[in-house]
Design an enzyme around this catalytic site. Structure first.
Site, PDB file in Angstrom:
ATOM      1  N   HIS A 316       0.851  -1.188   0.000  1.00  0.00           N
ATOM      2  CA  HIS A 316       0.000   0.000   0.000  1.00  0.00           C
ATOM      3  C   HIS A 316       0.882   1.231   0.000  1.00  0.00           C
ATOM      4  O   HIS A 316       1.962   1.236   0.578  1.00  0.00           O
ATOM      5  CB  HIS A 316      -0.924  -0.004   1.237  1.00  0.00           C
ATOM      6  CG  HIS A 316      -2.042   0.981   1.167  1.00  0.00           C
ATOM      7  ND1 HIS A 316      -1.875   2.313   1.484  1.00  0.00           N
ATOM      8  CD2 HIS A 316      -3.341   0.831   0.789  1.00  0.00           C
ATOM      9  CE1 HIS A 316      -3.035   2.934   1.319  1.00  0.00           C
ATOM     10  NE2 HIS A 316      -3.932   2.069   0.900  1.00  0.00           N
ATOM     11  N   ASP A 373      -7.995  -4.349  -0.391  1.00  0.00           N
ATOM     12  CA  ASP A 373      -8.546  -4.876  -1.639  1.00  0.00           C
ATOM     13  C   ASP A 373      -8.420  -6.392  -1.737  1.00  0.00           C
ATOM     14  O   ASP A 373      -9.128  -7.031  -2.517  1.00  0.00           O
ATOM     15  CB  ASP A 373      -7.831  -4.242  -2.842  1.00  0.00           C
ATOM     16  CG  ASP A 373      -7.966  -2.740  -2.846  1.00  0.00           C
ATOM     17  OD1 ASP A 373      -9.100  -2.258  -2.773  1.00  0.00           O
ATOM     18  OD2 ASP A 373      -6.932  -2.047  -2.915  1.00  0.00           O
TER      19      ASP A 373
END
Length: 441
Positions: A316, A373
């Site tokens: 991320h 996700d």
């Protein structure tokens, strides 16, 4: 609210910058969680220089009291409350009101807002005809952005919001009607009749009712599905100055109304590097499953520089530790997916990929941990949401954060239109050449 009231001069004192033998003093400010920033608001005026920071990874665009992230420690808090505390008790609407107004709602505030969500759930009948102007194959995110903009045409009285009462009316309409627009976009793509919202249903069951009910056969939302989708929406409700939120702020800084600014946020979220990431994760899992390749072999390919294979859902931009949202969704996925889908091979593949990544030095050294996700797509698939609607669900969840940031910026004293600078790299001074003198080709 004046944003500058949230920060204070740093106890370290000002920063010193030396350029071409000249020394300049720049203020250092400190946020409530100890984050420090060098205030370069007067840099160009003092020095004739600007900073260059592609992607804005080291640049603060504003001061905000809404969301705090510590990526190194894996911390995410809404208005100071750790995200982990939202697992069981609050609903998505409570979190939305927390983000927008800065405090958890009282029972009376919650009920009043919930009543307005029910009252405003229908869209104008004239808007229904606009869906028919889109081809069946139109991406739902394109429809969502267009229809949010169109919604502003039906509420010109809410283009300029002066106080919290007017904000309440605009926020309730947007948060309520975005479900209806999303569901109608889905129904249009399938050639199905539109289903009116049911005033007897809560927020999440009403969304799924409008998506999945049939004439004379109403979809009944299982409680476990309601809780899972509530959590997905809550975990996506805000995430500081991400691409779509920064877009909402930038558009709003021009004085654009809340509807137009949120429609712009939808367009930014549409990008595969932002809101479309969970679609890429699901496609990866299905590719592994269909391609008769083991997770171990897929990871080996992903580690090869020459390979075009990418391990999606890991790492991320902000988190250099576990994404706390991923940990929460993993627990829900372990409970919900087997219940709804039986032995889902994609969940088994996801588990194995995570086990490999958590024990492989390659991923550990690069801080590549599962992000939000990685499991959200598996959950949405189990609920029955098609992949082209994943990002639409993300947008429904992120809308309260967009509204909160738009309003915070709108209330900032001395706010300025966003206007980044650039370093020009094109041709130097050139002359215009008449077309007859330019030669051939």
């Amino acid at each position: 609210m004046n944003e500058s009231a949230n920060s204070n001069p740093s106890p370290l004192g000002p920063a010193s910058l030396t350029l071409a033998g000249h020394s300049y003093s720049l203020p250092v400010i400190e946020g409530s969680e100890g984050e420090r920033a060098i205030d370069i608001g007067s840099l160009r005026a003092q020095t004739g220089h600007i900073t260059l920071d592609p992607g804005y990874g080291n640049t603060g665009s504003c001061e905000s009291a809404i969301t705090f992230i510590d990526g190194d420690a894996g911390i995410l808090r809404y208005r100071g409350i750790p995200i982990e505390q939202f697992v069981d008790s609050p609903t998505f609407i409570e979190v939305a009101l927390l983000l927008i107004y800065g405090h958890l709602p009282s029972q009376e505030e919650y009920e009043r807002f919930s009543e307005d969500l029910t009252r405003f759930a229908n869209i104008d009948e004239g808007m229904k005809h606009q869906f028919e102007g889109f081809p069946r194959s139109a991406p739902p995110m394109a429809i969502l952005s267009a229809m949010l903009n169109a919604l502003s045409c039906y509420h010109p009285e809410l283009h300029e919001l002066e106080d919290e009462a007017e904000l309440h009316h605009a926020a309730a309409r947007l948060i309520s009607k975005i479900r209806t627009i999303a569901a109608y976009a889905f129904r249009h793509s399938r050639g199905l009749p539109y289903i009116y919202p049911d005033p007897g249903l809560r927020y999440v069951p009403n969304l799924l009712h409008m998506m999945f009910s049939l004439p004379y056969q109403q979809y009944v939302c299982p409680n476990v599905v309601r809780k899972a989708l509530n959590l997905i929406l809550m975990l996506h409700a805000d995430h500081e100055q991400n691409c779509s939120t920064s877009t909402v702020r930038m558009v709003g800084s021009s004085g654009a109304n809340l509807f137009a600014s949120c429609a712009a946020g939808v367009s930014a979220l549409w990008g595969p590097l932002h809101g479309g990431a969970n679609v890429a994760v699901l496609e990866m899992l299905e590719q592994i499953h269909r391609g008769n390749i083991t997770p171990e072999d897929y990871v080996k390919l992903a580690k090869e520089k020459e390979s075009k294979v990418r391990l999606m859902g890991f790492g991320h931009r902000v988190y250099k530790n576990f994404d706390p949202r991923a940990l929460m969704l993993q627990k829900v996925a372990e409970e919900l997916v087997p219940m709804l889908s039986g032995n889902d091979p994609l969940l088994d593949i996801a588990r194995r990929l995570e086990d490999i990544a958590r024990s492989d030095p390659y991923f550990i050294e690069r801080n590549l941990y599962p992000n939000v996700d990685f499991y959200s797509g598996i959950l949405l698939r189990a609920i029955g949401i098609p992949t082209n609607m994943f990002t639409v669900i993300f947008a429904i969840g992120r809308l309260p954060g967009w509204i909160a940031h738009w309003w915070e910026q709108n209330q900032t004293v001395g706010g300025r239109i966003a206007r980044p600078r650039q370093i020009y790299t094109g041709p130097t001074l050139s002359d215009y050449i008449p077309i007859e003198e330019r030669g051939q080709g």
